[in-house]
Enzyme design. Structure first.
Site, PDB file in Angstrom:
ATOM      1  N   HIS A 101      32.064  94.223 100.736  1.00  0.00           N
ATOM      2  CA  HIS A 101      30.666  93.786 100.752  1.00  0.00           C
ATOM      3  C   HIS A 101      30.578  92.415 101.440  1.00  0.00           C
ATOM      4  CE1 HIS A 101      29.146  96.986  98.174  1.00  0.00           C
ATOM      5  NE2 HIS A 101      30.172  96.776  97.351  1.00  0.00           N
ATOM      6  N   HIS A 111      33.478 101.419 103.418  1.00  0.00           N
ATOM      7  CA  HIS A 111      34.319 102.084 102.419  1.00  0.00           C
ATOM      8  C   HIS A 111      35.395 102.877 103.143  1.00  0.00           C
ATOM      9  CE1 HIS A 111      35.041 106.157 100.590  1.00  0.00           C
ATOM     10  NE2 HIS A 111      35.484 105.401  99.608  1.00  0.00           N
ATOM     11  N   ASN A 113      38.984 105.437 102.024  1.00  0.00           N
ATOM     12  CA  ASN A 113      39.835 105.990 100.981  1.00  0.00           C
ATOM     13  C   ASN A 113      40.796 106.982 101.625  1.00  0.00           C
ATOM     14  OD1 ASN A 113      39.971 108.695  99.034  1.00  0.00           O
ATOM     15  ND2 ASN A 113      40.401 106.773  97.973  1.00  0.00           N
ATOM     16  N   ARG A 115      44.083 109.550 100.137  1.00  0.00           N
ATOM     17  CA  ARG A 115      44.643 109.957  98.852  1.00  0.00           C
ATOM     18  C   ARG A 115      45.476 111.230  98.982  1.00  0.00           C
ATOM     19  NH1 ARG A 115      39.270 110.791  99.302  1.00  0.00           N
ATOM     20  NH2 ARG A 115      38.513 112.926  99.054  1.00  0.00           N
ATOM     21  N   HIS A 150      32.312 105.264 115.591  1.00  0.00           N
ATOM     22  CA  HIS A 150      32.524 106.706 115.711  1.00  0.00           C
ATOM     23  C   HIS A 150      33.527 107.049 116.806  1.00  0.00           C
ATOM     24  CE1 HIS A 150      29.849 108.667 112.806  1.00  0.00           C
ATOM     25  NE2 HIS A 150      29.112 107.575 112.910  1.00  0.00           N
ATOM     26  N   GLY A 263      40.419 109.074  82.483  1.00  0.00           N
ATOM     27  CA  GLY A 263      40.850 107.924  81.701  1.00  0.00           C
ATOM     28  C   GLY A 263      41.407 106.800  82.532  1.00  0.00           C
TER      29      GLY A 263
END
Length: 304
Positions: A101, A111, A113, A115, A150, A263
Site C-alpha cells: 500500500h 498484490h 501470490n 503457492r 500487462h 486455523g
C-alpha cells in the site's frame, strides 16, 4: 512418487523463502527510508512462517509480505470443494503472498501470490497443484503503467504457451471482481490455480517465473510515480478506494478464507488490509473529475 516426495516440497520452500528475501531487499531500496520487521511464527497443527511488515516509509505506507509453510491433518472446506477425493485428508501448503500500500495516490496498490499445495487421497495417491498471480489496483490510472504491467505478464507466460496470458488474464479479471459493486478490484494481471498440467517441473518453473517477474512489472511504475505531487483531496480519494480493497478481501478472497478456516495466524492472513482507509456513505465523485475517470478502468479490457 518422485514428483511429490518431501524433496520437492523442500525445493519449493527454498525458492519461496529466497523470493521473499529478494523482494524485501528491493522494496527497502526503493523506499529508501523504512525497513521490514519480521515476525517468526509457528502453527500448532504443523509448520509456520515469517511475516514481514514495512510501515510508514517514504514510498510505502505499509508493505506486507509473508512466507508460510504449513501442514494439517484435515483439509478445510475451502480447499477441497473442487477436489472431493482429498476432503478431510492431510495436506501441505507453501506460499509467498504480498500486498503493498503506497503512500502516494499516484502509485498503485499491488498484490502478488505464488503457492504450492499437496495432499493425498484415501489410497495414498498424491495430489498437488500450483497457484498464484499478480494484480494492480491504481487510484489514478496511467495507461502507460497498465500497458507495461500487462506486457510483463504476457512475457512471463510466453515461454509456457501462447494461450496462458489471455487465459490467466481473463481469470484475473473474473476473480478480482467485486460483484456487489459491479466493478473489478483494479486493472488485472494474472491469476491461476489448480495448475498441474505438464508435470511438476514445468509447473514449478512457471510459478517461479511469475514470482520472479513481479518486481519487473511493479518497480518501474513505482519509480515513475513515487514523486508525483498530490493533494489532500487525492489522498482522501485513495483512502476511500482502499475500502473497496478491504471489501473484496473480506468477502470474496479464497486465500483469506482458507487461512482463517485452516486455523492460520490471523495477523499474517489480514496483513493485506491497509493501515488507513475511510468509508463514506453513497459517495459519488464529481462528473468529469479524475476520480470519476477511475470507473472507466474497472471493467475488463485488453491492454496489449
Amino acid at each position: 512418487m518422485g514428483n511429490n516426495a518431501p524433496s520437492q516440497i523442500d525445493r519449493v520452500g527454498e525458492f519461496l523463502a529466497d523470493l521473499q528475501d529478494r523482494i524485501c531487499a528491493s522494496i527497502e531500496a526503493t523506499d529508501g527510508s523504512a525497513r521490514f520487521r519480521e515476525d517468526l511464527w509457528q502453527r500448532g497443527e504443523g509448520g509456520g512462517g515469517r511475516t514481514r511488515i514495512l510501515s510508514d516509509g517514504r514510498v510505502f505506507e505499509q508493505a506486507g509480505i509473508g512466507y508460510s509453510r504449513v501442514s494439517g491433518n484435515r483439509l478445510p472446506p475451502s480447499a477441497s470443494t473442487h477436489r472431493p477425493a482429498i476432503a478431510g485428508h492431510a495436506w501441505n501448503a507453501l506460499g509467498v503472498s504480498l500486498v503493498f500500500h503506497p503512500l502516494n495516490p499516484h502509485v498503485p496498490t499491488t498484490h502478488m501470490n505464488v503457492r504450492y499445495f499437496e495432499a493425498r487421497t484415501d489410497g495414498g495417491h498424491p495430489v498437488w497443484w500450483f497457484g498464484g498471480g499478480f494484480d494492480l489496483t491504481p487510484f489514478y490510472p496511467y495507461d502507460r503503467d497498465i500497458e507495461c504491467w500487462h506486457r510483463v505478464a504476457r512475457d512471463v507466460c510466453a515461454p509456457f504457451g501462447d494461450d496462458l496470458y489471455p487465459r490467466y488474464k481473463r481469470w484475473c479479471d473474473e476473480y478480482f471482481f467485486i460483484r456487489h459493486r459491479n466493478e473489478t478490484r483494479g486493472v488485472g494481471g494474472l491469476f491461476f490455480d489448480d495448475v498441474d498440467e505438464g508435470g511438476f517441473e514445468r509447473c514449478f518453473a512457471f510459478m517461479q517465473a511469475v514470482g520472479n517477474g513481479f518486481l519487473d512489472a511493479y518497480l518501474p511504475i513505482v519509480e515513475r510515480r513515487k514523486t508525483t505531487p498530490y493533494t489532500a483531496e487525492q489522498r482522501e480519494f485513495q483512502l476511500y478506494r482502499r475500502g473497496r480493497y478491504v471489501e473484496f478481501n473480506l468477502v470474496y478472497d479464497r486465500g483469506t478464507l482458507f487461512g482463517l478456516q485452516s486455523g492460520g495466524r490471523t495477523e499474517s492472513i489480514l496483513m493485506s488490509l491497509p493501515p488507513r482507509l475511510r468509508f463514506e456513505y453513497a459517495y459519488t465523485p464529481p462528473a468529469g473529475s479524475s476520480e470519476a475517470r477511475l470507473a472507466e478502468y474497472l471493467v475488463p479490457r485488453d491492454w496489449i
